[in-house]
Design a protein around this motif. Structure first.
Motif, PDB file in Angstrom:
ATOM      1  N   LEU A 125       0.862  -1.180   0.000  1.00  0.00           N
ATOM      2  CA  LEU A 125       0.000   0.000   0.000  1.00  0.00           C
ATOM      3  C   LEU A 125       0.902   1.235   0.000  1.00  0.00           C
ATOM      4  O   LEU A 125       1.747   1.385   0.887  1.00  0.00           O
ATOM      5  N   PRO A 126       0.743   2.125  -0.979  1.00  0.00           N
ATOM      6  CA  PRO A 126       1.649   3.273  -1.065  1.00  0.00           C
ATOM      7  C   PRO A 126       1.765   4.065   0.237  1.00  0.00           C
ATOM      8  O   PRO A 126       2.855   4.473   0.633  1.00  0.00           O
ATOM      9  N   GLY A 127       0.628   4.276   0.896  1.00  0.00           N
ATOM     10  CA  GLY A 127       0.663   5.053   2.130  1.00  0.00           C
ATOM     11  C   GLY A 127       1.413   4.368   3.252  1.00  0.00           C
ATOM     12  O   GLY A 127       1.942   5.040   4.146  1.00  0.00           O
ATOM     13  N   CYS A 128       1.486   3.047   3.214  1.00  0.00           N
ATOM     14  CA  CYS A 128       2.221   2.308   4.243  1.00  0.00           C
ATOM     15  C   CYS A 128       3.706   2.179   3.904  1.00  0.00           C
ATOM     16  O   CYS A 128       4.530   2.050   4.806  1.00  0.00           O
ATOM     17  N   TYR A 131       7.219   5.323   4.276  1.00  0.00           N
ATOM     18  CA  TYR A 131       8.258   5.426   5.313  1.00  0.00           C
ATOM     19  C   TYR A 131       9.500   4.624   4.938  1.00  0.00           C
ATOM     20  O   TYR A 131      10.616   5.167   4.933  1.00  0.00           O
ATOM     21  N   PRO A 132       9.372   3.316   4.641  1.00  0.00           N
ATOM     22  CA  PRO A 132      10.594   2.572   4.305  1.00  0.00           C
ATOM     23  C   PRO A 132      11.258   3.058   3.024  1.00  0.00           C
ATOM     24  O   PRO A 132      12.484   2.970   2.894  1.00  0.00           O
ATOM     25  N   ALA A 133      10.463   3.568   2.080  1.00  0.00           N
ATOM     26  CA  ALA A 133      11.068   4.099   0.864  1.00  0.00           C
ATOM     27  C   ALA A 133      11.938   5.313   1.190  1.00  0.00           C
ATOM     28  O   ALA A 133      13.041   5.472   0.644  1.00  0.00           O
ATOM     29  N   TYR A 134      11.461   6.158   2.103  1.00  0.00           N
ATOM     30  CA  TYR A 134      12.259   7.328   2.463  1.00  0.00           C
ATOM     31  C   TYR A 134      13.486   6.925   3.282  1.00  0.00           C
ATOM     32  O   TYR A 134      14.571   7.491   3.097  1.00  0.00           O
TER      33      TYR A 134
END
Length: 238
Positions: A125-128, A131-134
């Motif tokens: 889910l993009p919204g979840c 954080y890890p992507a950043y």
């Protein structure tokens, strides 16, 4: 431990903290109103998050391997590994089956159709996953010192949410210790890790440039964590 660094970390945590605002899903669990489906999805999304965060932390550890801060990042990565092992019990208690992950590749270089991993039941889910992507971006591009300070600033809020959820699941859903182990793990006071971070950053205090970067990183990490909770709270309950 360098008292000046410790004071800088405390001030940063107070500045960036969410205050009294509680995510809707956390409040719902505390009141006994949270659907187990949302918590099962939390476990599924955390499986992806932790796998990514662990690698990001190990990369940060290698970027400062000749400094005490490298060992601190490695310690965080070890904690992620421990947390990952608690997710199956949480998912099972919520009636959720976790997906096979990239950590379990096909059995050969030329897999047969039966060796292919199944399609995920729980796509990212993009919204979840913001954080890890950043955090992965920070692992590649961020200042390690400022990244450490930003992570420390987020520990208390995340740990408090996890403590509230663990208590609510035991009280309202009858979850046992194994099912609550994920939240119990992060609900432990982060004081020791904060002290270790201050010691690893010492003896020099954070410079003005490092503090500015830490505020920037921490602000975005907090925003992406809010997005994580908002995404889960907005899931259909039917």
């Amino acid at each position: 431990m360098n008292q000046q660094v410790d004071a800088q970390l405390r001030d940063l945590r107070a500045e960036l903290g969410p205050g009294d605002a509680t995510p809707a899903l956390v409040a719902a669990v505390a009141a006994g109103r949270a659907p187990l489906g949302a918590l099962g999805e939390l476990a599924a999304q955390q499986q992806r998050i932790i796998t990514s965060d662990r690698r990001s932390l190990l990369l940060l550890a290698t970027r400062c391997a000749d400094r005490p801060l490298g060992a601190w990042f490695a310690t965080l990565a070890e904690g992620e590994s421990a947390a990952l092992r608690t997710l199956p019990a949480l998912a099972a208690a919520c009636g959720t089956v976790l997906d096979r992950t990239a950590d379990h590749p096909p059995l050969s270089d030329h897999p047969s159709p039966s060796d292919q991993p199944p399609l995920p039941h729980h796509p990212p889910l993009p919204g979840c996953q913001a954080y890890p992507a950043y955090l992965a971006w920070l692992a590649l591009n961020g200042l390690p010192t400022a990244t450490a300070a930003a992570l420390v600033a987020n520990f208390a809020a995340w740990g408090g949410y996890c403590a509230t959820i663990a208590e609510g699941l035991r009280r309202h859903c009858g979850f046992d210790d194994e099912a609550c182990a994920f939240f119990d793990f992060f609900a432990q006071p982060a004081t020791a890790l904060e002290q270790q971070a201050a010691a690893a950053l010492a003896p020099d205090a954070l410079s003005s440039a490092e503090l500015a970067a830490a505020r920037e990183y921490g602000t975005l990490l907090q925003a992406y964590e809010r997005l994580f909770w908002e995404t889960l709270a907005a899931l259909p309950t039917g």
